[in-house]
Design a protein around this motif. Structure first.
Motif, PDB file in Angstrom:
ATOM      1  N   LEU A  77      -2.649  -0.819   8.798  1.00  0.00           N
ATOM      2  CA  LEU A  77      -2.322  -1.387   7.504  1.00  0.00           C
ATOM      3  C   LEU A  77      -1.593  -0.331   6.684  1.00  0.00           C
ATOM      4  N   GLY A  78      -0.641  -0.757   5.889  1.00  0.00           N
ATOM      5  CA  GLY A  78       0.148   0.170   5.085  1.00  0.00           C
ATOM      6  C   GLY A  78      -0.654   0.936   4.061  1.00  0.00           C
ATOM      7  N   THR A  79      -1.887   0.495   3.805  1.00  0.00           N
ATOM      8  CA  THR A  79      -2.748   1.185   2.845  1.00  0.00           C
ATOM      9  C   THR A  79      -3.375   2.438   3.445  1.00  0.00           C
ATOM     10  N   ALA A  80      -3.080   2.739   4.701  1.00  0.00           N
ATOM     11  CA  ALA A  80      -3.657   3.901   5.387  1.00  0.00           C
ATOM     12  C   ALA A  80      -2.894   5.182   5.044  1.00  0.00           C
ATOM     13  N   ARG A  81      -2.610   5.390   3.779  1.00  0.00           N
ATOM     14  CA  ARG A  81      -1.830   6.553   3.344  1.00  0.00           C
ATOM     15  C   ARG A  81      -2.524   7.877   3.655  1.00  0.00           C
ATOM     16  N   ALA A  82      -3.850   7.911   3.519  1.00  0.00           N
ATOM     17  CA  ALA A  82      -4.582   9.149   3.803  1.00  0.00           C
ATOM     18  C   ALA A  82      -4.436   9.510   5.282  1.00  0.00           C
ATOM     19  N   LEU A  83      -4.460   8.519   6.137  1.00  0.00           N
ATOM     20  CA  LEU A  83      -4.289   8.748   7.568  1.00  0.00           C
ATOM     21  C   LEU A  83      -2.874   9.243   7.859  1.00  0.00           C
ATOM     22  N   GLN A  84      -1.899   8.691   7.165  1.00  0.00           N
ATOM     23  CA  GLN A  84      -0.519   9.138   7.312  1.00  0.00           C
ATOM     24  C   GLN A  84      -0.392  10.611   6.895  1.00  0.00           C
ATOM     25  N   LYS A  85      -1.075  10.986   5.838  1.00  0.00           N
ATOM     26  CA  LYS A  85      -1.075  12.391   5.385  1.00  0.00           C
ATOM     27  C   LYS A  85      -1.754  13.284   6.425  1.00  0.00           C
ATOM     28  N   ASP A  86      -2.828  12.781   7.069  1.00  0.00           N
ATOM     29  CA  ASP A  86      -3.482  13.542   8.140  1.00  0.00           C
ATOM     30  C   ASP A  86      -2.509  13.822   9.272  1.00  0.00           C
ATOM     31  N   LEU A  87      -1.720  12.824   9.661  1.00  0.00           N
ATOM     32  CA  LEU A  87      -0.743  13.001  10.740  1.00  0.00           C
ATOM     33  C   LEU A  87       0.289  14.060  10.361  1.00  0.00           C
ATOM     34  N   GLU A  88       0.731  14.035   9.111  1.00  0.00           N
ATOM     35  CA  GLU A  88       1.687  15.042   8.642  1.00  0.00           C
ATOM     36  C   GLU A  88       1.072  16.439   8.694  1.00  0.00           C
ATOM     37  N   ARG A  89      -0.198  16.559   8.278  1.00  0.00           N
ATOM     38  CA  ARG A  89      -0.894  17.839   8.298  1.00  0.00           C
ATOM     39  C   ARG A  89      -1.041  18.352   9.736  1.00  0.00           C
ATOM     40  N   ILE A  90      -1.417  17.467  10.645  1.00  0.00           N
ATOM     41  CA  ILE A  90      -1.573  17.847  12.057  1.00  0.00           C
ATOM     42  C   ILE A  90      -0.242  18.344  12.614  1.00  0.00           C
ATOM     43  N   ALA A  91       0.821  17.597  12.359  1.00  0.00           N
ATOM     44  CA  ALA A  91       2.146  17.965  12.872  1.00  0.00           C
ATOM     45  C   ALA A  91       2.621  19.281  12.269  1.00  0.00           C
ATOM     46  N   ASP A  92       2.334  19.486  11.013  1.00  0.00           N
ATOM     47  CA  ASP A  92       2.800  20.695  10.342  1.00  0.00           C
ATOM     48  C   ASP A  92       2.017  21.927  10.784  1.00  0.00           C
ATOM     49  N   LYS A  93       0.726  21.763  11.041  1.00  0.00           N
ATOM     50  CA  LYS A  93      -0.152  22.895  11.358  1.00  0.00           C
ATOM     51  C   LYS A  93      -0.077  23.316  12.827  1.00  0.00           C
ATOM     52  N   ALA A  94       0.254  22.403  13.719  1.00  0.00           N
ATOM     53  CA  ALA A  94       0.143  22.647  15.160  1.00  0.00           C
ATOM     54  C   ALA A  94       1.163  23.650  15.686  1.00  0.00           C
ATOM     55  N   ASP A  95       0.707  24.487  16.608  1.00  0.00           N
ATOM     56  CA  ASP A  95       1.594  25.368  17.377  1.00  0.00           C
ATOM     57  C   ASP A  95       1.905  24.625  18.675  1.00  0.00           C
ATOM     58  N   THR A  96       2.995  23.891  18.682  1.00  0.00           N
ATOM     59  CA  THR A  96       3.323  23.035  19.830  1.00  0.00           C
ATOM     60  C   THR A  96       3.951  23.796  20.991  1.00  0.00           C
ATOM     61  N   SER A  97       3.993  25.111  20.880  1.00  0.00           N
ATOM     62  CA  SER A  97       4.556  25.904  21.976  1.00  0.00           C
ATOM     63  C   SER A  97       3.483  26.326  22.990  1.00  0.00           C
ATOM     64  N   SER A  98       2.223  26.000  22.704  1.00  0.00           N
ATOM     65  CA  SER A  98       1.137  26.396  23.609  1.00  0.00           C
ATOM     66  C   SER A  98       0.353  25.172  24.085  1.00  0.00           C
ATOM     67  N   PRO A  99      -0.276  25.249  25.249  1.00  0.00           N
ATOM     68  CA  PRO A  99      -1.123  24.152  25.725  1.00  0.00           C
ATOM     69  C   PRO A  99      -2.247  23.818  24.741  1.00  0.00           C
ATOM     70  N   ASP A 100      -2.868  24.848  24.152  1.00  0.00           N
ATOM     71  CA  ASP A 100      -3.928  24.601  23.179  1.00  0.00           C
ATOM     72  C   ASP A 100      -3.393  23.878  21.944  1.00  0.00           C
ATOM     73  N   GLY A 101      -2.191  24.237  21.530  1.00  0.00           N
ATOM     74  CA  GLY A 101      -1.580  23.584  20.372  1.00  0.00           C
ATOM     75  C   GLY A 101      -1.259  22.125  20.644  1.00  0.00           C
ATOM     76  N   LEU A 102      -0.752  21.833  21.838  1.00  0.00           N
ATOM     77  CA  LEU A 102      -0.488  20.440  22.213  1.00  0.00           C
ATOM     78  C   LEU A 102      -1.790  19.646  22.257  1.00  0.00           C
ATOM     79  N   HIS A 103      -2.831  20.260  22.820  1.00  0.00           N
ATOM     80  CA  HIS A 103      -4.129  19.584  22.903  1.00  0.00           C
ATOM     81  C   HIS A 103      -4.689  19.329  21.506  1.00  0.00           C
ATOM     82  N   TYR A 104      -4.477  20.276  20.596  1.00  0.00           N
ATOM     83  CA  TYR A 104      -4.891  20.105  19.198  1.00  0.00           C
ATOM     84  C   TYR A 104      -4.228  18.853  18.597  1.00  0.00           C
TER      85      TYR A 104
END
Length: 181
Positions: free
Chosen positions: A9-36
């Motif tokens: 539902l479009g009212t899931a703004r907090a969840l959308q912010k969580d996804l942004e936080r996860i994407a911004d925080k993750a080190d996607t160059s490592s296996p642990d970061g991808l798993h995170y």
């Protein structure tokens, strides 16, 4: 290679912010970061079942790493091609942000669509999703993939920016395989 799609539902703004936080925080160059990225995205969706109104999951067993990479890339390009513009990207720890432009709309989004793509050693069997219990099962199976078995992960969601919208008609046109939960 696994693809799970969840229509929220479009009212899931907090969840959308969580996804942004996860994407911004993750080190996607490592296996642990991808798993995170995988684990945190799955947990965010599991913790907010009240927003999950559509679902779809599929998996494909591939013969060898080359076929798995090709399948993963096909899934990725197919999904990314549905976006007018990508406003947040984090690949191999290189982050890029962009703006959709225009003034934010007064309207709230009808829907948010989250797609999780994952390439895993050994394969992960996905259920046919026809209800919220099967969606939960699919998410738990994917979330249980070990760090060593995870070869690639990509999380996409639309819309990414406030003011951008995904209407019911657009959702069903662009994602016809979604089942209403």
């Amino acid at each position: 290679v696994v693809k799970i799609q969840v229509g929220l539902l479009g009212t899931a703004r907090a969840l959308q912010k969580d996804l942004e936080r996860i994407a911004d925080k993750a080190d996607t160059s490592s296996p642990d970061g991808l798993h995170y990225v995988l684990e945190e995205t799955v947990l965010a969706l599991l913790r907010n079942p009240e927003y999950c109104v559509y679902g779809f999951a599929t998996s494909k067993v591939c013969r060898g790493p080359e076929q798995a990479e090709e399948t993963f890339n096909d899934f990725s390009l197919d999904e990314r091609g549905k976006f007018e513009k990508e406003t947040l990207v984090n690949v191999n720890a290189r982050k890029k942000t962009a703006s959709v432009g225009g003034a934010p709309s007064e309207e709230t989004n009808d829907y948010i669509l989250v797609t999780i793509l994952a390439a895993c050693d050994g394969g992960v069997k996905m259920p046919d999703i026809t209800d919220s219990t099967e969606l939960k099962t699919a998410l738990k199976r994917l979330g249980a993939v070990r760090v060593e078995a995870l070869q690639a992960v990509e999380v996409l969601w639309t819309p990414q920016e406030v003011g951008d919208s995904l209407t019911s008609d657009e959702l069903l046109r662009d994602y016809p395989r979604l089942a209403q939960l």
